[in-house]
Design an enzyme around this catalytic site. Sequence first.
Site, PDB file in Angstrom:
ATOM      1  N   PRO A  97      -4.847  -4.585  31.249  1.00 28.07           N
ATOM      2  CA  PRO A  97      -4.059  -3.565  30.543  1.00 28.07           C
ATOM      3  C   PRO A  97      -2.792  -4.187  29.949  1.00 28.07           C
ATOM      4  O   PRO A  97      -2.132  -4.988  30.616  1.00 28.07           O
ATOM      5  CB  PRO A  97      -3.717  -2.540  31.630  1.00 28.07           C
ATOM      6  CG  PRO A  97      -4.372  -2.970  32.886  1.00 28.07           C
ATOM      7  CD  PRO A  97      -5.038  -4.289  32.675  1.00 28.07           C
ATOM      8  N   SER A 105       0.548 -10.770  28.288  1.00 27.93           N
ATOM      9  CA  SER A 105       1.012 -11.696  27.241  1.00 27.93           C
ATOM     10  C   SER A 105       0.901 -13.150  27.698  1.00 27.93           C
ATOM     11  O   SER A 105       0.434 -14.001  26.933  1.00 27.93           O
ATOM     12  CB  SER A 105       2.418 -11.361  26.745  1.00 27.93           C
ATOM     13  OG  SER A 105       3.232 -10.921  27.763  1.00 27.93           O
ATOM     14  N   ASP A 148       5.440 -16.033  35.189  1.00 29.50           N
ATOM     15  CA  ASP A 148       4.205 -15.483  34.607  1.00 29.50           C
ATOM     16  C   ASP A 148       3.299 -16.588  34.059  1.00 29.50           C
ATOM     17  O   ASP A 148       2.097 -16.618  34.315  1.00 29.50           O
ATOM     18  CB  ASP A 148       4.537 -14.525  33.445  1.00 29.50           C
ATOM     19  CG  ASP A 148       5.154 -13.225  33.917  1.00 29.50           C
ATOM     20  OD1 ASP A 148       5.613 -13.167  35.074  1.00 29.50           O
ATOM     21  OD2 ASP A 148       5.179 -12.262  33.119  1.00 29.50           O
TER      22      ASP A 148
HETATM   23  C1  MEV Z   1       8.140 -10.367  34.188  1.00 27.87           C
HETATM   24  O1  MEV Z   1       6.785 -10.380  34.599  1.00 27.87           O
HETATM   25  C2  MEV Z   1       9.025 -11.054  35.189  1.00 27.87           C
HETATM   26  C3  MEV Z   1      10.510 -11.075  34.854  1.00 27.87           C
HETATM   27  O2  MEV Z   1      11.172 -11.684  35.971  1.00 27.87           O
HETATM   28  C4  MEV Z   1      10.794 -11.843  33.585  1.00 27.87           C
HETATM   29  C5  MEV Z   1      10.555 -13.336  33.740  1.00 27.87           C
HETATM   30  O3  MEV Z   1      10.603 -13.858  34.862  1.00 27.87           O
HETATM   31  O4  MEV Z   1      10.372 -13.999  32.720  1.00 27.87           O
HETATM   32  C6  MEV Z   1      11.073  -9.669  34.694  1.00 27.87           C
END
Ligand code: MEV
Length: 311
Positions: A97, A105, A148
């Site tokens: 999703p 992404s 990520d």
């Molecule tokens: C996003 O999945 C995680 C955040 O900590 C942003 C990042 O670490 O790049 C909010």
Amino acid sequence: MASAPAKTILFGEHAVVYGEPSIACAIDLRTKAKISKSDKIEIKSRDVIKTDVDAILDRENMRNKSELRYILTAIDKTFEKIGKEKNFSLEIDSNIPVGVGLGSSASVVASTICALSNFLKEPLEIKEISELAYEVELEVQGAASRIDTSVVTYGGGILVKGSDVRLIDVNLPLVIGNTGIKGDTGKLVSMVRERRERNPEIIDRIIASIGNITLKALDALKNKDHNKIGELMDINHGLLDSLGVVTRELSELVHLARREGSLGAKMTGAGGGGCIIAYAPGKENNVVKAIREAGYSSFISSISKEGVRLE
Ligand code: MEV
């Protein structure tokens, strides 16, 4: 063709942007990126470009589609890194999703870089794909950590602190609850930055506490201390709320999960909508049922040991 998994962040989102540690694991939803010869650069995707039919866009028309910024930046950076350009047709197919904190992404970016570098006959190594994918997220979002992009490239469990990326053993069955509301990671990261600028002494301590939670969670995961893992998830969620990224729907799902006997529950990812994770050993089905009955989607995730790969 290349593919990459989705992810959930177990501990430390947002704080990781300020150099605190974070733990994530790859889950077994995947993006597939297929590249074939063409006389121009085009992207075909039903999932990423929101249309009823398969959309085909050529490069000139792509620049003003904001949802394509990750893919376009991935293409530009791969060409730049390899020092070669070629026309191609890229087909993206994903069951992740989009925009709900499950790494859609990062997964699109990693699978695109892997497929494209192979198509250019200069296959990049996992470490290079991970680093390039991080540069893409940094450019598109304005601020990003490696959490990520590392977890979707390496797969399994990951601990990230700054540029230090370690593989760890995480094998928790988690329930995912999806509010279905999209959050914009770049905006949410900026919101936290602004709150920190307005209240530096307070927010710096909250960010440091989240870092502490992650380190304690690392021990709890090693020792299989289930109650501790759950309790730390609950505390982490409370601190994310104080950063301003928890919405009413996320709180509702967290409380539903706790009511159904979860040992702990928290939002996961950037927030502002998106998903929660609940740790409910033996009670997963009850949690899934309660979330679905409340009108949201929910499923039990299993870990994906494999990160980005050629198919
Ligand atoms: C996003 O999945 C995680 C955040 O900590 C942003 C990042 O670490 O790049 C909010």
